[in-house]
Design a protein around this motif. Sequence first.
Motif, short mmCIF file in Angstrom:
data_model
loop_
_atom_site.label_atom_id
_atom_site.label_comp_id
_atom_site.label_asym_id
_atom_site.label_seq_id
_atom_site.Cartn_x
_atom_site.Cartn_y
_atom_site.Cartn_z
N LYS A 26 -13.30 -4.00 52.43
CA LYS A 26 -12.19 -4.26 51.50
C LYS A 26 -10.84 -4.04 52.18
CE LYS A 26 -14.29 -3.07 47.04
NZ LYS A 26 -14.44 -1.99 46.04
N THR A 27 -10.73 -2.95 52.94
CA THR A 27 -9.49 -2.63 53.66
C THR A 27 -9.15 -3.73 54.66
OG1 THR A 27 -10.03 -0.29 53.45
CG2 THR A 27 -8.34 -0.83 55.05
N LYS A 30 -7.92 -6.92 53.02
CA LYS A 30 -6.54 -6.72 52.56
C LYS A 30 -5.57 -6.84 53.72
CE LYS A 30 -4.04 -3.71 49.38
NZ LYS A 30 -4.03 -2.40 48.70
N ASP A 36 -9.70 -12.27 48.27
CA ASP A 36 -10.91 -11.47 48.01
C ASP A 36 -11.84 -12.11 46.98
OD1 ASP A 36 -9.44 -11.02 45.74
OD2 ASP A 36 -9.26 -8.85 45.99
#
Length: 323
Positions: A26-27, A30, A36
């Motif tokens: 997820k990081t 981003k 996403d």
Amino acid sequence: RMHIELLGRQRDFTIYDTNDSKNLIKTIIKELGLDDKLYLPKKICSRISSLKNSLITPNMHERNKDELDYDNYLRMPRLKEIYKIYMRRCKLANAMDFDDLLLYTNILFRDNEEVLRKYQELFKFILVDEYQDTNFSQHLIIKKLAEVHQHISVVGDDAQSIYSFRGANIENILKFKQNYPTAKVFKLEQNYRSTPNIVNVANSLIEKNRGQIKKNVYSKNEEGSKVKVLSSYSDREESDMVGNLILAMRGEFNYNDFAILYRTNAQSNALEYSLKRSGIPYRVIGGTRFFDRSEIKDMLAYLCLINNRSDDLRLNRIINNPP
């Protein structure tokens, strides 16, 4: 851990579970400014896991046209970038995920003959349970360990191979006799748990499998009631059917005589909704597993950080917890 330094890693590495891997992905998504909704963390974790279990490293991946075409087909053309960064971040954090444990064991055995010989001598007899669920990476480790003594016994049922979406390779069990020509096969064909009606229904489905080890499964139990197949258009209709069946049998039984078994936690929502609407009292057994509880994961994050100061992922979890 004992030999990881031979591969340029440190012994006190942290092991990332599925949620840790997902949070790191997820990081990265981003930071790269990716959508996403296209680059779903769960989907990316699954894809990276599949690559690792096929022993495809980031460098091999970016040179493999078929794999890159498949990424494009999944509408994730920048997956090669994510995979590379993910592996780099894990190394910086001195961490490994579950698939790394298999990948690096294979690399260790491939590049260090002395280490391989040590474990071939140490494990003179090998037993593998649930062999139908093993993947390519596990198959290679087992093959190398058993190479010298050939003392290997596996237990499994090809008809119960349901984890191909997690990388399980049914060929491991189907070709076992081919890989170990002197192996003896013992078929445990009597079913003690189910009624003949259930066993026969299962057999009629299994016989349609193209690749299989032929068995004659039977049961000597009482015939039992016939299997009913209920088809529905949606999970809500299915749940309503279950509720209606309980209400229809209410005259003969009490509510606490009933149990509803479901395969995945997601099914619980529709069932609870239908039972509430029908006024049927219920209790959900199970729920969040101990190690998945927030407070337990926080506590473990502190312990992991004490052990491994490079673990940024765990630091981020507890840096303001408690505030």
